[in-house]
Write an enzyme that holds these catalytic residues in place. Sequence first.
Site, PDB file in Angstrom:
ATOM      1  N   MET A  38       6.584  11.674   3.372  1.00 52.37           N
ATOM      2  CA  MET A  38       5.274  12.139   2.999  1.00 52.37           C
ATOM      3  C   MET A  38       4.274  12.774   4.243  1.00 52.37           C
ATOM      4  O   MET A  38       3.477  13.367   4.111  1.00 52.37           O
ATOM      5  CB  MET A  38       4.571  11.017   2.443  1.00 52.37           C
ATOM      6  CG  MET A  38       4.294   9.759   3.332  1.00 52.37           C
ATOM      7  SD  MET A  38       3.745   8.179   2.556  1.00 52.37           S
ATOM      8  CE  MET A  38       2.109   8.761   1.754  1.00 52.37           C
ATOM      9  N   LEU A  54      -3.135  14.463  -0.545  1.00 51.28           N
ATOM     10  CA  LEU A  54      -2.313  13.318  -1.251  1.00 51.28           C
ATOM     11  C   LEU A  54      -3.179  13.041  -2.528  1.00 51.28           C
ATOM     12  O   LEU A  54      -2.421  12.879  -3.512  1.00 51.28           O
ATOM     13  CB  LEU A  54      -2.826  12.184  -0.310  1.00 51.28           C
ATOM     14  CG  LEU A  54      -1.874  10.813  -0.612  1.00 51.28           C
ATOM     15  CD1 LEU A  54      -1.557  10.018   0.567  1.00 51.28           C
ATOM     16  CD2 LEU A  54      -2.752   9.947  -1.539  1.00 51.28           C
ATOM     17  N   LEU A  60       1.846  12.057  -7.570  1.00 47.03           N
ATOM     18  CA  LEU A  60       1.621  10.714  -6.941  1.00 47.03           C
ATOM     19  C   LEU A  60       0.450   9.763  -7.651  1.00 47.03           C
ATOM     20  O   LEU A  60       0.409   8.622  -8.255  1.00 47.03           O
ATOM     21  CB  LEU A  60       1.237  10.738  -5.361  1.00 47.03           C
ATOM     22  CG  LEU A  60       0.872   9.347  -4.837  1.00 47.03           C
ATOM     23  CD1 LEU A  60       2.035   8.671  -4.336  1.00 47.03           C
ATOM     24  CD2 LEU A  60       0.112   9.819  -3.382  1.00 47.03           C
ATOM     25  N   ARG A  77     -13.288   8.820   1.124  1.00 46.58           N
ATOM     26  CA  ARG A  77     -12.480   8.012   1.715  1.00 46.58           C
ATOM     27  C   ARG A  77     -12.240   8.468   3.358  1.00 46.58           C
ATOM     28  O   ARG A  77     -11.968   7.100   4.153  1.00 46.58           O
ATOM     29  CB  ARG A  77     -10.844   7.956   0.883  1.00 46.58           C
ATOM     30  CG  ARG A  77     -10.292   6.695   1.192  1.00 46.58           C
ATOM     31  CD  ARG A  77      -9.216   6.590   0.140  1.00 46.58           C
ATOM     32  NE  ARG A  77      -8.313   5.464   0.507  1.00 46.58           N
ATOM     33  CZ  ARG A  77      -8.601   4.298   0.058  1.00 46.58           C
ATOM     34  NH1 ARG A  77      -9.539   3.859  -0.475  1.00 46.58           N
ATOM     35  NH2 ARG A  77      -7.706   3.323   0.479  1.00 46.58           N
ATOM     36  N   TYR A  85      -7.001   5.044  11.653  1.00 48.93           N
ATOM     37  CA  TYR A  85      -6.203   6.007  12.451  1.00 48.93           C
ATOM     38  C   TYR A  85      -6.790   5.811  13.922  1.00 48.93           C
ATOM     39  O   TYR A  85      -5.749   5.891  14.929  1.00 48.93           O
ATOM     40  CB  TYR A  85      -6.007   7.359  11.928  1.00 48.93           C
ATOM     41  CG  TYR A  85      -4.920   7.335  10.771  1.00 48.93           C
ATOM     42  CD1 TYR A  85      -3.512   7.050  10.954  1.00 48.93           C
ATOM     43  CD2 TYR A  85      -5.422   7.540   9.258  1.00 48.93           C
ATOM     44  CE1 TYR A  85      -2.724   7.301   9.765  1.00 48.93           C
ATOM     45  CE2 TYR A  85      -4.363   7.633   8.540  1.00 48.93           C
ATOM     46  CZ  TYR A  85      -3.305   7.586   8.634  1.00 48.93           C
ATOM     47  OH  TYR A  85      -2.469   7.536   7.568  1.00 48.93           O
ATOM     48  N   SER A  92      -1.246   9.114  13.055  1.00 51.25           N
ATOM     49  CA  SER A  92      -0.005   8.509  12.439  1.00 51.25           C
ATOM     50  C   SER A  92       1.184   8.881  13.237  1.00 51.25           C
ATOM     51  O   SER A  92       1.337  10.049  13.570  1.00 51.25           O
ATOM     52  CB  SER A  92       0.231   8.851  11.116  1.00 51.25           C
ATOM     53  OG  SER A  92       1.539   8.221  10.422  1.00 51.25           O
ATOM     54  N   ARG A 126       5.055  15.961   2.683  1.00 49.81           N
ATOM     55  CA  ARG A 126       4.247  16.311   1.784  1.00 49.81           C
ATOM     56  C   ARG A 126       2.846  16.646   1.805  1.00 49.81           C
ATOM     57  O   ARG A 126       2.360  17.552   1.113  1.00 49.81           O
ATOM     58  CB  ARG A 126       4.568  15.375   0.700  1.00 49.81           C
ATOM     59  CG  ARG A 126       4.118  15.424  -0.818  1.00 49.81           C
ATOM     60  CD  ARG A 126       5.243  16.374  -1.468  1.00 49.81           C
ATOM     61  NE  ARG A 126       4.365  16.547  -2.760  1.00 49.81           N
ATOM     62  CZ  ARG A 126       3.676  17.490  -3.152  1.00 49.81           C
ATOM     63  NH1 ARG A 126       2.798  18.239  -2.197  1.00 49.81           N
ATOM     64  NH2 ARG A 126       3.124  17.640  -4.379  1.00 49.81           N
ATOM     65  N   TYR A 127       2.219  15.842   2.816  1.00 52.99           N
ATOM     66  CA  TYR A 127       0.768  16.091   2.816  1.00 52.99           C
ATOM     67  C   TYR A 127       0.232  16.477   4.032  1.00 52.99           C
ATOM     68  O   TYR A 127      -1.057  16.745   4.228  1.00 52.99           O
ATOM     69  CB  TYR A 127       0.176  14.495   2.183  1.00 52.99           C
ATOM     70  CG  TYR A 127       0.789  14.101   1.036  1.00 52.99           C
ATOM     71  CD1 TYR A 127       0.677  14.523   0.006  1.00 52.99           C
ATOM     72  CD2 TYR A 127       1.364  12.620   1.223  1.00 52.99           C
ATOM     73  CE1 TYR A 127       1.178  14.262  -1.058  1.00 52.99           C
ATOM     74  CE2 TYR A 127       1.769  12.214  -0.036  1.00 52.99           C
ATOM     75  CZ  TYR A 127       1.895  12.875  -1.220  1.00 52.99           C
ATOM     76  OH  TYR A 127       2.198  12.553  -2.333  1.00 52.99           O
ATOM     77  N   HIS A 250       5.252  -1.125   0.379  1.00 56.35           N
ATOM     78  CA  HIS A 250       4.186  -0.293  -0.390  1.00 56.35           C
ATOM     79  C   HIS A 250       3.957  -0.856  -1.626  1.00 56.35           C
ATOM     80  O   HIS A 250       5.197  -0.696  -2.462  1.00 56.35           O
ATOM     81  CB  HIS A 250       3.920   0.878  -0.206  1.00 56.35           C
ATOM     82  CG  HIS A 250       2.722   1.692  -0.251  1.00 56.35           C
ATOM     83  ND1 HIS A 250       2.083   1.625  -1.667  1.00 56.35           N
ATOM     84  CD2 HIS A 250       2.123   2.467   0.502  1.00 56.35           C
ATOM     85  CE1 HIS A 250       1.079   2.739  -1.344  1.00 56.35           C
ATOM     86  NE2 HIS A 250       1.065   2.898  -0.194  1.00 56.35           N
ATOM     87  N   ASP A 327       6.853   3.333  12.183  1.00 57.93           N
ATOM     88  CA  ASP A 327       5.430   2.733  12.047  1.00 57.93           C
ATOM     89  C   ASP A 327       4.371   3.794  11.403  1.00 57.93           C
ATOM     90  O   ASP A 327       4.750   5.031  11.411  1.00 57.93           O
ATOM     91  CB  ASP A 327       4.981   2.581  13.347  1.00 57.93           C
ATOM     92  CG  ASP A 327       5.379   0.900  13.894  1.00 57.93           C
ATOM     93  OD1 ASP A 327       5.225   0.010  13.042  1.00 57.93           O
ATOM     94  OD2 ASP A 327       5.676   0.724  15.072  1.00 57.93           O
ATOM     95  N   GLU A 330       0.037   1.206   7.456  1.00 56.91           N
ATOM     96  CA  GLU A 330       0.381  -0.005   6.773  1.00 56.91           C
ATOM     97  C   GLU A 330       0.963  -0.913   7.659  1.00 56.91           C
ATOM     98  O   GLU A 330       0.736  -1.992   7.767  1.00 56.91           O
ATOM     99  CB  GLU A 330       1.237   0.412   5.622  1.00 56.91           C
ATOM    100  CG  GLU A 330       0.561   0.596   4.151  1.00 56.91           C
ATOM    101  CD  GLU A 330      -0.028   2.032   4.368  1.00 56.91           C
ATOM    102  OE1 GLU A 330       0.796   2.894   4.675  1.00 56.91           O
ATOM    103  OE2 GLU A 330      -1.091   2.352   3.499  1.00 56.91           O
ATOM    104  N   GLU A 334      -2.672  -2.617   8.677  1.00 58.66           N
ATOM    105  CA  GLU A 334      -2.797  -3.305   7.908  1.00 58.66           C
ATOM    106  C   GLU A 334      -2.090  -4.784   8.091  1.00 58.66           C
ATOM    107  O   GLU A 334      -2.516  -5.884   8.024  1.00 58.66           O
ATOM    108  CB  GLU A 334      -2.249  -2.765   6.235  1.00 58.66           C
ATOM    109  CG  GLU A 334      -2.844  -3.343   5.045  1.00 58.66           C
ATOM    110  CD  GLU A 334      -2.390  -2.633   3.955  1.00 58.66           C
ATOM    111  OE1 GLU A 334      -2.033  -1.582   3.904  1.00 58.66           O
ATOM    112  OE2 GLU A 334      -2.409  -3.231   2.769  1.00 58.66           O
ATOM    113  N   CYS A 392      13.099   8.473 -15.748  1.00 55.42           N
ATOM    114  CA  CYS A 392      12.403   7.504 -16.206  1.00 55.42           C
ATOM    115  C   CYS A 392      12.374   7.404 -17.660  1.00 55.42           C
ATOM    116  O   CYS A 392      11.779   8.234 -18.182  1.00 55.42           O
ATOM    117  CB  CYS A 392      11.264   7.104 -15.359  1.00 55.42           C
ATOM    118  SG  CYS A 392      11.116   7.054 -13.823  1.00 55.42           S
ATOM    119  N   CYS A 395       9.240   9.036 -18.629  1.00 52.72           N
ATOM    120  CA  CYS A 395       8.782  10.069 -18.029  1.00 52.72           C
ATOM    121  C   CYS A 395       8.115  11.192 -18.808  1.00 52.72           C
ATOM    122  O   CYS A 395       8.950  11.565 -19.783  1.00 52.72           O
ATOM    123  CB  CYS A 395       9.871  10.599 -17.081  1.00 52.72           C
ATOM    124  SG  CYS A 395       9.195  12.212 -16.401  1.00 52.72           S
ATOM    125  N   CYS A 400       9.921  16.791 -13.610  1.00 58.29           N
ATOM    126  CA  CYS A 400      10.923  15.972 -13.153  1.00 58.29           C
ATOM    127  C   CYS A 400      12.323  16.429 -13.779  1.00 58.29           C
ATOM    128  O   CYS A 400      13.292  16.466 -13.038  1.00 58.29           O
ATOM    129  CB  CYS A 400      10.857  14.487 -13.395  1.00 58.29           C
ATOM    130  SG  CYS A 400       9.266  13.724 -12.976  1.00 58.29           S
TER     131      CYS A 400
END
Length: 412
Positions: A38, A54, A60, A77, A85, A92, A126-127, A250, A327, A330, A334, A392, A395, A400
């Site tokens: 990600m 994201l 997601l 946010r 951060y 990150s 991904r982001y 998570h 790392d 989170e 967190e 799934c 789904c 997918c």
Amino acid sequence: MALAAPRTTTLTRSLARSFASLHNAPPAGKSPTVMMNMGGPATVPETKDFLTNLFSDGDLIPLPFQRFLAPFIAHRRTPQIEKQYTDIGGGSPILHYTQLQGEGMVKLLDELSPETAPHKAYVAFRYVRPMTEATAKQMKADGVKRAIAFTQYPQYSCSTTGSSLNEMFRRGSAGEAGDIEWSVIDRWGTHPGFIEVRLAFLVFRPDKKARRSSPIRFYLCKAVAQNIEAALAKFPASTRKDTVLLFSAHSLPMSVVNRGDPYILEVSASVSAVMDRLGHSNPFRLVWQSQVGPSAWMGMQTGEALKGLARLGKKQVVLVPIAFTSDHIETLYELDLEYAEEARELGIEVHRAESLNESPVFIRALADIAAQHLKDCGTGKGPVSTQFGLRCPGCKNATCGQQKTWFARGGR
Ligand SMILES: C=CC1=C(C)c2cc3[nH]c(cc4nc(cc5[nH]c(cc1n2)c(C)c5CCC(=O)O)C(CCC(=O)O)=C4C)c(C)c3C=C
Ligand code: FES
Ligand SMILES: [Fe+2]
């Protein structure tokens, strides 16, 4: 479609997902490998773009009016997450560790799989940069003909690995990655290991006990278990056995769990394998962190669990991140800054098991997983796992289905 025996070679791997290529080496004689994850903002100013990407990801977080709502939520946010951060050192570390793990992995892979060497690691996030789109274009420019999509999430969730594969499918099927034959390493939370490949290593191991136990079955778990043992060693020997191991992963929204997502089961299986490796030396629980927004998420929450343990008179806890390999916010914010501090105020001494980060045992496990995958492809086992083919039961996301069919045909 089954992949032919690896004649030449291109392999690309990285952390959350990677791609490896086999048959024809790209022009420079390199063997590309891509690792997918990600990602996280490497610098604080990248936080807003990270959050916008994201919240724009319908795989997601499906939102009504997503194109408009995503930038709005991200904007609101951003200050809070930017501060987090900043507090963990200015960004990150996922990119740093992904590159390091990828480079270490391909070096070992050259030894483990000389017939497909030389290998090269690409990163596809991904982001944040390097985004999947940019990596796909780079692979095309490099002339990659064969690649492995290697998820760097050990346990499969459609919201993480599934989302990354959907994105690579969109890019690949549109021709953005060029003409690549794909295969997928989709999950490896309790990877059985590679008996043949590991044998030489085991024979030369100085630790005779390990030679006859089962590191080849749970090599990844061995890496996690080593870090737990190091954290446990910080407690006095007289009370070490009373320390509670609190595995923290998570969380997932219950809407995702209830459509049949495999992540909860797979994280549980990882915990079980790690505890087997530790010989069930300590009592343990699996709890869930990082819920976002007002909907119902999988519990029990990590913070609540710490409060409950304090109420029950527990005095020693090791926090174990189990669903991510390096790392990130989170663990560093967190777990280390929020929960550990709260727990100390509650009278609990807390140590966190280190993330896998630069662990040579873990990098070796990555190389083993890729080497075994190449071998399996070469012996006609096909480009995807049996489990990968099942959507799934709940789904309703057509992508997918298309994505799974596309990868099962080797990206054709
Ligand atoms: C296995 C790992 C992860 C799962 C499963 C997962 C699911 C998931 N996450 C969100 C929403 C957010 N996640 C955010 C950050 C974030 N998530 C993971 C891992 C998993 N997420 C990591 C490693 C990170 C941090 C990256 C870094 O620091 O480098 C965020 C951004 C931070 C914040 O705003 O709190 C959001 C939002 C959902 C909705 C979800 C399941 C559907
Ligand atoms: S949501 Fe799991 S396969 Fe589509
Ligand atoms: Fe997340």
